[in-house]
Motif scaffolding. Structure first.
Motif, short mmCIF file in Angstrom:
data_model
loop_
_atom_site.label_atom_id
_atom_site.label_comp_id
_atom_site.label_asym_id
_atom_site.label_seq_id
_atom_site.Cartn_x
_atom_site.Cartn_y
_atom_site.Cartn_z
N GLY A 15 36.00 32.44 43.90
CA GLY A 15 37.35 32.18 43.44
C GLY A 15 38.13 33.34 42.88
N LEU A 16 37.91 34.56 43.38
CA LEU A 16 38.59 35.72 42.80
C LEU A 16 39.82 36.15 43.58
N THR A 17 40.04 35.60 44.76
CA THR A 17 41.15 36.09 45.57
C THR A 17 42.51 35.81 44.92
N HIS A 18 42.56 34.91 43.95
CA HIS A 18 43.80 34.68 43.19
C HIS A 18 44.25 35.95 42.48
N TYR A 19 43.29 36.82 42.14
CA TYR A 19 43.60 38.03 41.38
C TYR A 19 43.82 39.25 42.27
N LEU A 20 43.83 39.07 43.57
CA LEU A 20 44.08 40.18 44.50
C LEU A 20 45.53 40.64 44.35
N GLU A 21 45.71 41.92 44.08
CA GLU A 21 47.06 42.43 43.77
C GLU A 21 48.03 42.22 44.92
N GLN A 22 47.54 42.32 46.15
CA GLN A 22 48.42 42.12 47.30
C GLN A 22 48.90 40.68 47.40
N SER A 23 48.23 39.75 46.70
CA SER A 23 48.63 38.35 46.72
C SER A 23 49.41 37.96 45.47
N ASP A 24 48.96 38.42 44.29
CA ASP A 24 49.59 38.03 43.03
C ASP A 24 49.50 39.21 42.05
N PRO A 25 50.47 40.10 42.05
CA PRO A 25 50.41 41.28 41.18
C PRO A 25 50.32 40.93 39.70
N THR A 26 50.94 39.83 39.27
CA THR A 26 50.90 39.46 37.86
C THR A 26 49.48 39.09 37.44
N ALA A 27 48.83 38.25 38.22
CA ALA A 27 47.45 37.86 37.92
C ALA A 27 46.53 39.07 37.98
N ALA A 28 46.77 39.96 38.95
CA ALA A 28 45.95 41.17 39.06
C ALA A 28 46.11 42.05 37.83
N GLY A 29 47.35 42.12 37.30
CA GLY A 29 47.58 42.92 36.10
C GLY A 29 46.82 42.39 34.90
N ARG A 30 46.80 41.06 34.74
CA ARG A 30 46.04 40.47 33.63
C ARG A 30 44.55 40.74 33.80
N PHE A 31 44.09 40.63 35.02
CA PHE A 31 42.68 40.88 35.32
C PHE A 31 42.31 42.31 34.94
N ALA A 32 43.13 43.27 35.38
CA ALA A 32 42.85 44.68 35.12
C ALA A 32 42.88 45.00 33.63
N ARG A 33 43.85 44.41 32.89
CA ARG A 33 43.93 44.69 31.46
C ARG A 33 42.71 44.16 30.71
N THR A 34 42.24 43.00 31.12
CA THR A 34 41.04 42.45 30.47
C THR A 34 39.85 43.37 30.66
N VAL A 35 39.69 43.85 31.88
CA VAL A 35 38.58 44.78 32.16
C VAL A 35 38.72 46.05 31.35
N MET A 36 39.92 46.60 31.28
CA MET A 36 40.12 47.86 30.57
C MET A 36 39.89 47.72 29.07
#
Length: 532
Positions: A398-419
């Motif tokens: 279930g990670l494709t929701h966070y793919l930046e090419q699909s949803d940049p906003t969700a990808a941004g939240r994902f990346a900030r959590t990791v960082m």
């Protein structure tokens, strides 16, 4: 005879079943829409099988949908090419007649112990890997050649052999090696062709009596592989077929695979990149030959040596993350002890000087209803030139929701959590060292024996932190408030340290050190985490 596409030796799990069945590769592809997982004896063997299955899928899929192999379409009309692939995904299964047509085609050799064309092996090694001795007999020079094998333990990835200080080894010795069964030989071949180490191998005479023993790292050994993982094996295999792009070099979708031709590639520079073959078989750098016993029921010896004399810059592997380093690009590697979830931001999000795995970004070309069905399967081997330290395989659903090419906003939240988690981890390691110095009074980095005494605290602290951090990661990747994430992560970091120092809390040095640690952990909170 051991026909690799007919013998039932591949463990798979069918939908609704908990125990694996052993079936043939032919049956696996026929039932791909009913199968949810395929299993190898190790992650490297399973990874090698998956790449082989992609090649079989390519041939069968292009029989069903010839436009998939249309060069003009692939190069000039990618949107149309993706529509062809998406239509295949929605078809839901392979037609059995297309599978039968491919696997029974004349000219293919599937026999693992064939006298002339053993599957995925180079019969020339029996003549190329020899030592030559010359001696005088009755005043005349006579030359004799003796085969120089690698030993069966060298071919089995989990066995220790020679100077290989493998941490992932079973208890086998070179003095009395245990033969490999025929199916074990199949797995050994796939493991070596995809993950064999470079460096010194069995010498091979390549031309004019010149012997070469140096090999280059096998293609998958170079980095972590990331694969689309669908609701069943059919969707997994179709989605794993990479689209053409310019980094692949020239397109040649009808180029024969090794088992489709009697011609073995000449020993020379590595073959030029070709789409799609370079993703599966064309980038191999080693040659393998297993030696069966007299009854051809097991393998008792084998050869592992170089297949190329020069390593050329090939196409970026479409299953790996590629990063710019100085004037070159290299795949992201697995680090010993580093959990694979920590690599996911590089797979799903865009960053300068970094290339995502193209088969993952291609998921953005799927309709949202199909895309949401995919997760990511990872395969990784942590190693140096001569030693295999750790391997791992994890499926992240279930990670494709966070793919930046699909949803940049969700990808941004994902990346900030990791960082945030990574930054707190770096801070905690420094804080743990300072705490050790404050409590022990010992600031020595290394003692006379060369060991680092402060690691007695920092290593268990970091192990505890990363174990808790994974749970925090999954529970906060959708959180839109950085403060909430930061607070939870810092408190977890402090508890990872304090729980190991509970005996020191009532001492003055211990209480002071923990108070200082608390302050330092909170002091480095970023105003706006920057994506790298």
């Amino acid at each position: 005879m051991f026909n690799v596409v007919i013998e039932p030796f591949i463990p798979v799990t069918y939908h609704g079943e908990s125990q694996p069945r052993h079936i043939s590769i032919t049956q696996l592809i026929i039932d791909a829409h009913l199968i949810v997982d395929v299993h190898g004896p190790s992650p490297v063997a399973e990874s090698g099988l998956l790449r082989l299955l992609y090649a079989f899928t390519w041939r069968i899929a292009t029989r069903i949908a010839p436009d998939l192999a249309d060069i003009d379409l692939a190069c000039d009309e990618p949107r149309t090419w993706f529509k062809v692939r998406n239509d295949l995904l929605e078809a839901g299964r392979f037609p059995p007649e297309a599978i039968d047509e491919y696997f029974t085609a004349s000219g293919h050799c599937w026999d693992l112990v064939d006298n002339k064309r053993p599957f995925l092996q180079d019969k020339r090694l029996a003549d190329d890997c020899v030592s030559k001795t010359t001696k005088k007999v009755k005043g005349q020079k006579q030359s004799t050649t003796t085969p120089v094998t690698s030993g069966i333990n060298k071919l089995e990835f989990e066995r220790r052999s020679g100077n290989n200080e493998m941490l992932l080894f079973s208890h086998h010795t070179n003095h009395n090696p245990t033969p490999l069964s025929l199916d074990e030989g199949f797995w050994a071949i796939l493991s070596q062709l995809n993950y064999a180490a470079g460096g010194k191998n069995t010498p091979r005479v390549i031309s004019s009596g010149v012997a070469k023993s140096e090999a280059f790292n096998a293609p998958a050994r170079r980095g972590i592989s990331f694969h689309p993982w669908g609701k069943n094996l059919y969707t997994t295999l179709i989605a794993g077929l990479p689209a053409f792009d310019d980094t692949f070099g020239r397109p040649d979708p009808h180029l024969p695979f090794p088992w489709e031709t009697a011609d073995v590639a000449p020993v020379g520079p590595q073959l030029e990149p070709v789409w799609p073959h370079s993703a599966w078989t064309r980038s191999w750098t080693h040659a393998v030959l297993l030696v069966p016993d007299s009854n051809r029921t097991s393998f008792i010896d084998g050869y592992l040596t170089t297949a190329v004399t020069k390593n050329i810059k090939g196409a970026p592997d479409p299953y790996m993350v590629w990063e710019e380093k100085k004037n070159d690009t290299a795949p992201r590697k697995m680090s010993t002890g580093r959990a694979l979830w920590r690599e996911l931001d590089a797979v799903l999000t865009v960053a300068p000087r970094r290339r995502q795995p193209s088969v993952i970004t291609d998921l953005a070309k799927l309709p949202s209803t199909l895309r949401s069905q995919f997760g990511i399967r990872t395969y990784a081997l942590a190693s140096d030139q001569a030693r295999n330290d750790q391997w791992d395989s994890v499926t992240f659903p279930g990670l494709t929701h966070y793919l930046e090419q699909s949803d940049p906003t969700a990808a941004g939240r994902f990346a900030r959590t990791v960082m945030i988690i990574e930054q707190v981890g770096r801070t905690l390691e420094r804080v743990a060292y300072n705490t050790w110095v404050a409590i022990s009074g010992n600031s020595t980095r290394k003692n006379e024996s060369g060991s680092a005494p402060w690691k007695m605290l920092t290593e268990p602290v970091m192990a505890a932190y990363w174990e808790h951090a994974e749970n925090l990661f999954w529970s906060h990747i959708s959180t839109n408030d950085d403060d909430t994430v930061w607070n939870a992560v810092v408190r977890s970091a402090f508890e990872s340290l304090a729980s190991l120092l509970h005996h020191h809390r009532r001492t003055h040095p211990g209480a002071a050190a923990l108070a200082d640690a608390w302050s330092r952990l909170w002091a480095e909170k970023p105003r706006q985490p920057k994506r790298s």
